[in-house]
Design a protein around this motif. Sequence first.
Motif, PDB file in Angstrom:
ATOM      1  N   ASP A 245     -27.417  97.440  13.873  1.00  0.00           N
ATOM      2  CA  ASP A 245     -28.092  96.311  13.218  1.00  0.00           C
ATOM      3  C   ASP A 245     -27.124  95.161  12.995  1.00  0.00           C
ATOM      4  N   TRP A 249     -27.394  91.639  15.199  1.00  0.00           N
ATOM      5  CA  TRP A 249     -27.625  90.435  14.395  1.00  0.00           C
ATOM      6  C   TRP A 249     -26.554  89.384  14.653  1.00  0.00           C
ATOM      7  N   ARG A 252     -27.606  87.443  17.576  1.00  0.00           N
ATOM      8  CA  ARG A 252     -28.712  86.533  17.260  1.00  0.00           C
ATOM      9  C   ARG A 252     -28.229  85.326  16.453  1.00  0.00           C
ATOM     10  N   ALA A 256     -28.645  81.408  17.693  1.00  0.00           N
ATOM     11  CA  ALA A 256     -29.271  80.376  16.856  1.00  0.00           C
ATOM     12  C   ALA A 256     -28.276  79.322  16.385  1.00  0.00           C
ATOM     13  N   THR A 258     -26.265  79.730  13.957  1.00  0.00           N
ATOM     14  CA  THR A 258     -26.302  79.811  12.499  1.00  0.00           C
ATOM     15  C   THR A 258     -24.888  79.861  11.930  1.00  0.00           C
ATOM     16  N   ALA A 330     -31.698  84.897   7.126  1.00  0.00           N
ATOM     17  CA  ALA A 330     -31.120  84.463   8.399  1.00  0.00           C
ATOM     18  C   ALA A 330     -31.399  85.457   9.529  1.00  0.00           C
ATOM     19  N   GLY A 331     -32.321  86.395   9.294  1.00  0.00           N
ATOM     20  CA  GLY A 331     -32.780  87.251  10.374  1.00  0.00           C
ATOM     21  C   GLY A 331     -32.200  88.642  10.448  1.00  0.00           C
ATOM     22  N   THR A 333     -32.120  92.409  10.122  1.00  0.00           N
ATOM     23  CA  THR A 333     -33.128  93.462  10.010  1.00  0.00           C
ATOM     24  C   THR A 333     -32.439  94.821  10.024  1.00  0.00           C
TER      25      THR A 333
END
Length: 380
Positions: A245, A249, A252, A256, A258, A330-331, A333
Motif C-alpha cells: 500500500d 501510493w 500515485r 499526480a 502531489t 491524498a489517496g 488506501t
Amino acid sequence: MPTSRRSLFKLSALAAAAAALPSVAAAATLPAVPRADKPLRILILGGTGFTGPFQVSYALARGHKVTLFNRGKRPSPEWPGEVEQLHGDRNTGDLTALEGREWDVCIDNPTTLPFWVRDAGKVLKGNIGHYLFISTISVYADGANPGIDEDAAVARYAGKDAMAETQESMRADMQNLYGSLKALSEAEARKQFGEKVTIVRPGYIVGPRDETDRFTYWPHRIAAGGEVLVPGDGSDPVQIIDGRDLGEWMIRLAEAGTTGTFNAVGPDYRLSTDAMVHGCHAVTGGPITFTHVPASFIADNEVPLPIWVPAQGTPYSGYGQVSNARAIAAGLTFRPLATTVADLLAWFRSLPPERQAKLNAGITREQEAELLAKWRARAG
C-alpha cells in the motif's frame, strides 16, 4: 488473565468482524492495474529492499520507465518489465552514474543521513521534476500524545555535526539520533529541491518481504495456537501499513505531482490490539486462548512484544494514534488486514526453515510460558 465469560461477547463480536474481512481469494480477482495517463521516467534510490520492489512492480504495471540506483549488494528480483540498473555508493559520495541524466521523478527510499540528501541534490538538482522522500513518524519531538499530525514539532539534533554522522554513529545512538537525523534529512530535501518535494512519514511497515518480523511475530505465533500472551486489556490502538500500500501510493503521488508532508499510517479505522490478534486468528484458524496481561506487568518485566504500544503513559504512546487524515485525502488506501496476514504468512513460510525457526522480533514460546506462569503467580 485468560478470557473470561464476561468478555466473551466482545471477543465473539471481534471474531465475527474479522471473519467478515474480504478473503485473499477475493483479493486475487481484483482487476489488472490500469495504465497511467502519462508515462514517467522514475529514478528510485534503493529499490531492492522492502518497499522498493513494490514500487517498481506497480510503476511498471502503470507504464512508467524505471531506473534503480543502489550499491548492487542485493540480488534484484525478477522484474515484470525492463528496469535500468545503476550502481554507486552514497556512503562514499559515489553518485557518478547519476551525472548528466534527467528523470521526471526521484523516490528516495533508504536515506537516514542528511549528507545523502545533500549529495543527491548536487547531482540531481535541476535534473528531476519531483523528489519524494520516505521519512518516519519517529521525527516527531513528542511521541506521547495521541493525534499527532504533520504540523507537530520535529525532533532537534543534539549532536556536533549532522553532516558528519554515519550509519555506524547513528546505530550507536538510535534513540537520540534516528528521528532527528531523519528530520534534518527532510529539511535538506526541501533545501535542495524546493517546493517540488513530498515527505512521506510511515510508522510500522508490514507484510511480505518484511525482514524485521515485528508484525510477523503475531500471525506466526497465533498460527501456532495454544495460549497466547496479549499485552494490555486489548483496547490499545495499533497502526500498521502494508508495504505494498505504501509503495503503490508513492507511485500515485508521483503521477499526480502531489507535494507536501503526509503520515503514512493505517488502517483507516481504529485497530485495537484485540482486533489485530483476532483478525490474525480469523486467517490462521485453530484452537487458541488469548490471555491479557496488564501493561504494568509487561513494563516491569521488560517484555519485548513488538507493534503494541500502550495508549497512554509512555513517551511513545502517541505512535499508535497518529493522524492519517491528510494521507487518506491524498489517496492513500489500505488492503484488508486478512489479505496482509495471509500474504505475509505465505511469504514467510516460503523462507528457508532456519530463517523461520528464529524470528527477529518478539519472544520465544519458552519465554512466553514463563511470563504467563509468573503472571498467574502474581495475580493469585
